[in-house]
Design an enzyme around this catalytic site. Sequence first.
Site, PDB file in Angstrom:
ATOM      1  N   ASN A 119     -11.732 -69.929   9.095  1.00 27.74           N
ATOM      2  CA  ASN A 119     -11.294 -71.214   9.660  1.00 27.74           C
ATOM      3  C   ASN A 119     -10.021 -71.104  10.509  1.00 27.74           C
ATOM      4  O   ASN A 119      -9.847 -71.857  11.453  1.00 27.74           O
ATOM      5  CB  ASN A 119     -11.142 -72.273   8.563  1.00 27.74           C
ATOM      6  CG  ASN A 119     -10.166 -71.884   7.487  1.00 27.74           C
ATOM      7  OD1 ASN A 119      -9.958 -70.701   7.214  1.00 27.74           O
ATOM      8  ND2 ASN A 119      -9.549 -72.862   6.875  1.00 27.74           N
TER       9      ASN A 119
ATOM     10  N   GLU B 244      -5.330 -67.302  -2.430  1.00 22.46           N
ATOM     11  CA  GLU B 244      -5.062 -68.548  -1.694  1.00 22.46           C
ATOM     12  C   GLU B 244      -6.429 -69.199  -1.494  1.00 22.46           C
ATOM     13  O   GLU B 244      -7.199 -68.755  -0.648  1.00 22.46           O
ATOM     14  CB  GLU B 244      -4.460 -68.231  -0.318  1.00 22.46           C
ATOM     15  CG  GLU B 244      -3.131 -67.507  -0.354  1.00 22.46           C
ATOM     16  CD  GLU B 244      -1.997 -68.431  -0.700  1.00 22.46           C
ATOM     17  OE1 GLU B 244      -2.100 -69.634  -0.409  1.00 22.46           O
ATOM     18  OE2 GLU B 244      -1.013 -67.952  -1.271  1.00 22.46           O
TER      19      GLU B 244
ATOM     20  N   CYS C 156      -7.733 -75.723   4.883  1.00 16.75           N
ATOM     21  CA  CYS C 156      -7.592 -75.760   3.414  1.00 16.75           C
ATOM     22  C   CYS C 156      -6.682 -76.907   2.998  1.00 16.75           C
ATOM     23  O   CYS C 156      -6.868 -77.482   1.934  1.00 16.75           O
ATOM     24  CB  CYS C 156      -7.053 -74.431   2.908  1.00 16.75           C
ATOM     25  SG  CYS C 156      -5.537 -73.922   3.719  1.00 16.75           S
TER      26      CYS C 156
END
Length: 510
Positions: A140, A236, A270
Amino acid sequence: MTTDPYAPLEIRRPQDGAPMGMVPVDRPEGVFQAVSRVREVQVGWASLPPTDRARRLSGVRREVERRSEEIADRIAGETGKPESEALTEVAVVLGLFRYLEDIAPGLLSPRSVSTRWLFPRRAWVEREPWGVIGIISPWNYPFVLTMEPVITALFGGNGVVLKPSEFTPFSGAVIPDLVEAGGLPEDLVRVVQGRGPTGAALVESGVDRIHFTGSPATGRKILAAAAPRLLPVSLELGGKDPALVLEDANLERAARGIVFGSFFNAGQTCVATERVYVVDAVHDAFVRRVVELTRELRAGPVGSIDIGPMTVPFQLELVEAHLADAREKGAEILCGGERIDPASNVLTPAVVTEVTSEMKLISEETFGPVLPVVRVRDEEEAVERANAQSFGLFASVWTGDAERGVRVARRLRAGGVSINDTLAHWSVAGLPMGGVGESGFSRVHGEEGLRDFTRARAILVNKGRRSRDPWWYPYTPFTRRIVRALIRWDGRDGIRRLTGALGGLFRRGP
Ligand code: NAD
């Protein structure tokens, strides 16, 4: 479609599906060789003082600055995101570079520690590199989420083998070139390309630490694979960030900010706002404004657009499935949620109301241009609902009273919270980013991020002039009195207590 996990990657443009190129995939042997080669080079890099490493890394920063347009073109090409969003990735990386150039020499220098009662000794903590770090990244933000851990690792004295996502191999592929062109040793950073099995090989390759950014499902697999070798792992992971709109909020700012925070990068962020809890008193006005603003957004494959195509077709299908699930369960889609044509991956941004916790739009990460709004009674219910989620990456609170916002922030289960703001925290390189629960547990950015990429080595120096210390063998009644004296003197409260305690040494006692 091939089932060979090592078949070359066929990359297609998200705008129209046109082929962009084939990328050869690394098999495990290739991954292991890359790690061995980086290990040879890393030793010399680690031997440089942190100040010298920081000075040399400024050369890489200048190279990134000089080639920022070319890098942004690569990012935009393979992700489909608007040019300004691609350039933002470069800007965020440069912000982290400058921050690390400022703090790394100090943070990585030896820090002396009081030895308290154990004089005359000296003690200090040094930060040493882990060695070779394996970095596995998602699609992303293919540049920023790869380059940031790479540079943090390098400031810390590590070498790196990185594996970009199989859907966006080109932005990561340029990184070794930027590092070398910026004046760092050849092969200090190597890239391996491939799918999950190539990433799994990196975990098995003998690297000294893994830094993973991606989904919780893959994070679990990596943690399990790392367990037998006790390999340290940073995770993460995903998010389902809530925004809480309170009755005293500046509604215009809240509506504009939340629209931006939800739809930036077509929602494939995110830390995107994926759930909005709005207090009843302002719910209808907020929704009206959000729908107006969303309808103004220009979604399209190319050109003057605010929202580009989604990067991978399967993500678009997942977002559509979430919308269908919500519709079936009674939600109202007030605008958007439609493909603009069959060829491109563009989905128009959607605002959804009458959303409940049973819908996937609330219970799972959607990762697309959808903004679900939930009506709540008051602040209390907003906090309760925001916390009723396994993810805990970031959150935002919208209120006219900043102090109230901070009070609410402290009650939210999240790695970070912004008040009347969105996404800005990502550009503040001094703020650590990371989550709790399903969002992972490590941190990037900030001092914490740099510390994660090094480990502490403790040094204690005794000049060694005495032949023995009084508490060494053989034990005598005097040994016991010394230990009792230490129990009485905790080392913090000065010389008076020390002399009192030492006085006890020469008194008879238990
Ligand atoms: P993903 O987990 O599918 O893949 C991430 C990477 O892991 C890819 O490079 C992939 O090839 C690799 N991989 C897959 N299986 C592997 C295995 N068994 N061993 C080792 N590596 C393996 O994630 P994605 O779809 O690329 O990215 C989207 C996810 O990433 C979302 O959940 C998003 O929220 C999350 N994300 C988190 C952050 C953050 O900073 N917390 C940032 C961006 C994205």
